[in-house]
Scaffold this motif. Sequence first.
Motif, PDB file in Angstrom:
ATOM      1  N   ARG A  43      72.521  57.188  52.002  1.00 45.44           N
ATOM      2  CA  ARG A  43      71.230  57.291  51.320  1.00 45.44           C
ATOM      3  C   ARG A  43      70.477  55.979  51.171  1.00 45.44           C
ATOM      4  O   ARG A  43      69.410  55.957  50.580  1.00 45.44           O
ATOM      5  N   GLY A  44      71.024  54.907  51.655  1.00 41.82           N
ATOM      6  CA  GLY A  44      70.337  53.622  51.549  1.00 41.82           C
ATOM      7  C   GLY A  44      71.325  52.485  51.677  1.00 41.82           C
ATOM      8  O   GLY A  44      72.543  52.688  51.815  1.00 41.82           O
ATOM      9  N   LYS A  45      70.793  51.265  51.606  1.00 39.88           N
ATOM     10  CA  LYS A  45      71.647  50.098  51.793  1.00 39.88           C
ATOM     11  C   LYS A  45      72.659  49.942  50.670  1.00 39.88           C
ATOM     12  O   LYS A  45      73.770  49.485  50.901  1.00 39.88           O
ATOM     13  N   GLY A  46      72.297  50.344  49.456  1.00 36.96           N
ATOM     14  CA  GLY A  46      73.260  50.280  48.351  1.00 36.96           C
ATOM     15  C   GLY A  46      74.475  51.143  48.638  1.00 36.96           C
ATOM     16  O   GLY A  46      75.626  50.730  48.422  1.00 36.96           O
ATOM     17  N   GLU A  47      74.225  52.348  49.127  1.00 32.76           N
ATOM     18  CA  GLU A  47      75.338  53.220  49.471  1.00 32.76           C
ATOM     19  C   GLU A  47      76.094  52.685  50.690  1.00 32.76           C
ATOM     20  O   GLU A  47      77.308  52.858  50.798  1.00 32.76           O
ATOM     21  N   ALA A  48      75.410  52.003  51.582  1.00 31.77           N
ATOM     22  CA  ALA A  48      76.072  51.405  52.739  1.00 31.77           C
ATOM     23  C   ALA A  48      77.046  50.310  52.299  1.00 31.77           C
ATOM     24  O   ALA A  48      78.132  50.177  52.871  1.00 31.77           O
ATOM     25  N   VAL A  49      76.680  49.548  51.288  1.00 28.43           N
ATOM     26  CA  VAL A  49      77.589  48.533  50.748  1.00 28.43           C
ATOM     27  C   VAL A  49      78.820  49.220  50.156  1.00 28.43           C
ATOM     28  O   VAL A  49      79.965  48.806  50.396  1.00 28.43           O
ATOM     29  N   THR A  50      78.598  50.287  49.393  1.00 29.71           N
ATOM     30  CA  THR A  50      79.701  51.047  48.808  1.00 29.71           C
ATOM     31  C   THR A  50      80.603  51.604  49.899  1.00 29.71           C
ATOM     32  O   THR A  50      81.837  51.555  49.806  1.00 29.71           O
ATOM     33  N   PHE A  51      79.999  52.138  50.960  1.00 33.79           N
ATOM     34  CA  PHE A  51      80.757  52.690  52.073  1.00 33.79           C
ATOM     35  C   PHE A  51      81.594  51.607  52.753  1.00 33.79           C
ATOM     36  O   PHE A  51      82.764  51.827  53.083  1.00 33.79           O
ATOM     37  N   ALA A  52      81.005  50.432  52.968  1.00 37.22           N
ATOM     38  CA  ALA A  52      81.735  49.331  53.601  1.00 37.22           C
ATOM     39  C   ALA A  52      82.942  48.933  52.749  1.00 37.22           C
ATOM     40  O   ALA A  52      84.032  48.675  53.282  1.00 37.22           O
ATOM     41  N   ALA A  53      82.774  48.897  51.428  1.00 39.27           N
ATOM     42  CA  ALA A  53      83.888  48.577  50.540  1.00 39.27           C
ATOM     43  C   ALA A  53      84.947  49.685  50.591  1.00 39.27           C
ATOM     44  O   ALA A  53      86.152  49.407  50.609  1.00 39.27           O
ATOM     45  N   PHE A  54      84.505  50.939  50.645  1.00 39.66           N
ATOM     46  CA  PHE A  54      85.420  52.080  50.739  1.00 39.66           C
ATOM     47  C   PHE A  54      86.254  52.011  52.019  1.00 39.66           C
ATOM     48  O   PHE A  54      87.477  52.191  52.001  1.00 39.66           O
ATOM     49  N   VAL A  55      85.592  51.730  53.140  1.00 40.39           N
ATOM     50  CA  VAL A  55      86.291  51.647  54.422  1.00 40.39           C
ATOM     51  C   VAL A  55      87.279  50.483  54.419  1.00 40.39           C
ATOM     52  O   VAL A  55      88.411  50.613  54.907  1.00 40.39           O
ATOM     53  N   THR A  56      86.875  49.357  53.856  1.00 44.01           N
ATOM     54  CA  THR A  56      87.773  48.206  53.772  1.00 44.01           C
ATOM     55  C   THR A  56      88.999  48.542  52.926  1.00 44.01           C
ATOM     56  O   THR A  56      90.137  48.239  53.312  1.00 44.01           O
ATOM     57  N   GLN A  57      88.777  49.187  51.780  1.00 41.83           N
ATOM     58  CA  GLN A  57      89.897  49.571  50.916  1.00 41.83           C
ATOM     59  C   GLN A  57      90.816  50.558  51.625  1.00 41.83           C
ATOM     60  O   GLN A  57      92.041  50.467  51.532  1.00 41.83           O
ATOM     61  N   ALA A  58      90.244  51.492  52.366  1.00 42.49           N
ATOM     62  CA  ALA A  58      91.051  52.454  53.125  1.00 42.49           C
ATOM     63  C   ALA A  58      91.899  51.745  54.176  1.00 42.49           C
ATOM     64  O   ALA A  58      93.074  52.086  54.372  1.00 42.49           O
ATOM     65  N   LEU A  59      91.325  50.754  54.849  1.00 41.88           N
ATOM     66  CA  LEU A  59      92.068  49.995  55.843  1.00 41.88           C
ATOM     67  C   LEU A  59      93.211  49.215  55.195  1.00 41.88           C
ATOM     68  O   LEU A  59      94.326  49.164  55.722  1.00 41.88           O
ATOM     69  N   ILE A  60      92.963  48.630  54.036  1.00 40.50           N
ATOM     70  CA  ILE A  60      94.008  47.912  53.304  1.00 40.50           C
ATOM     71  C   ILE A  60      95.148  48.869  52.947  1.00 40.50           C
ATOM     72  O   ILE A  60      96.334  48.546  53.126  1.00 40.50           O
ATOM     73  N   GLN A  61      94.805  50.053  52.457  1.00 37.95           N
ATOM     74  CA  GLN A  61      95.837  51.032  52.095  1.00 37.95           C
ATOM     75  C   GLN A  61      96.600  51.506  53.334  1.00 37.95           C
ATOM     76  O   GLN A  61      97.824  51.660  53.296  1.00 37.95           O
ATOM     77  N   ARG A  62      95.891  51.754  54.412  1.00 39.53           N
ATOM     78  CA  ARG A  62      96.543  52.200  55.649  1.00 39.53           C
ATOM     79  C   ARG A  62      97.485  51.120  56.178  1.00 39.53           C
ATOM     80  O   ARG A  62      98.549  51.416  56.714  1.00 39.53           O
TER      81      ARG A  62
END
Length: 89
Positions: A43-62
């Motif tokens: 929905r926008g760049k703010g959500e893109a930042v949240t998504f990038a943090a989510f993906v990074t956290q998922a990679l750390i967990q994986r």
Amino acid sequence: MANAETQNKWRRKHRLVKSQLNVMAKKKTHEDLEEFVGTFGLRGKGEAVTFAAFVTQALIQRADFDAKAAGMLDDFTEAYHRDRDIHSA
């Protein structure tokens, strides 16, 4: 940029669950965020930042149980630190 009244209204509404993140970033970073918006239906760049943090956290967990993911995370971290001036604000 939003006016002070609008910003204060936002802060009051979201004070318990959100905080604003106002950062200066290179134009390329803003362009990358816009690309994330389009590519991932955000929905926008703010959500893109949240998504990038989510993906990074998922990679750390994986990486905790997947050697290939751990290697990728190490490679990404090393590349970012090596080229930090290119990627950071």
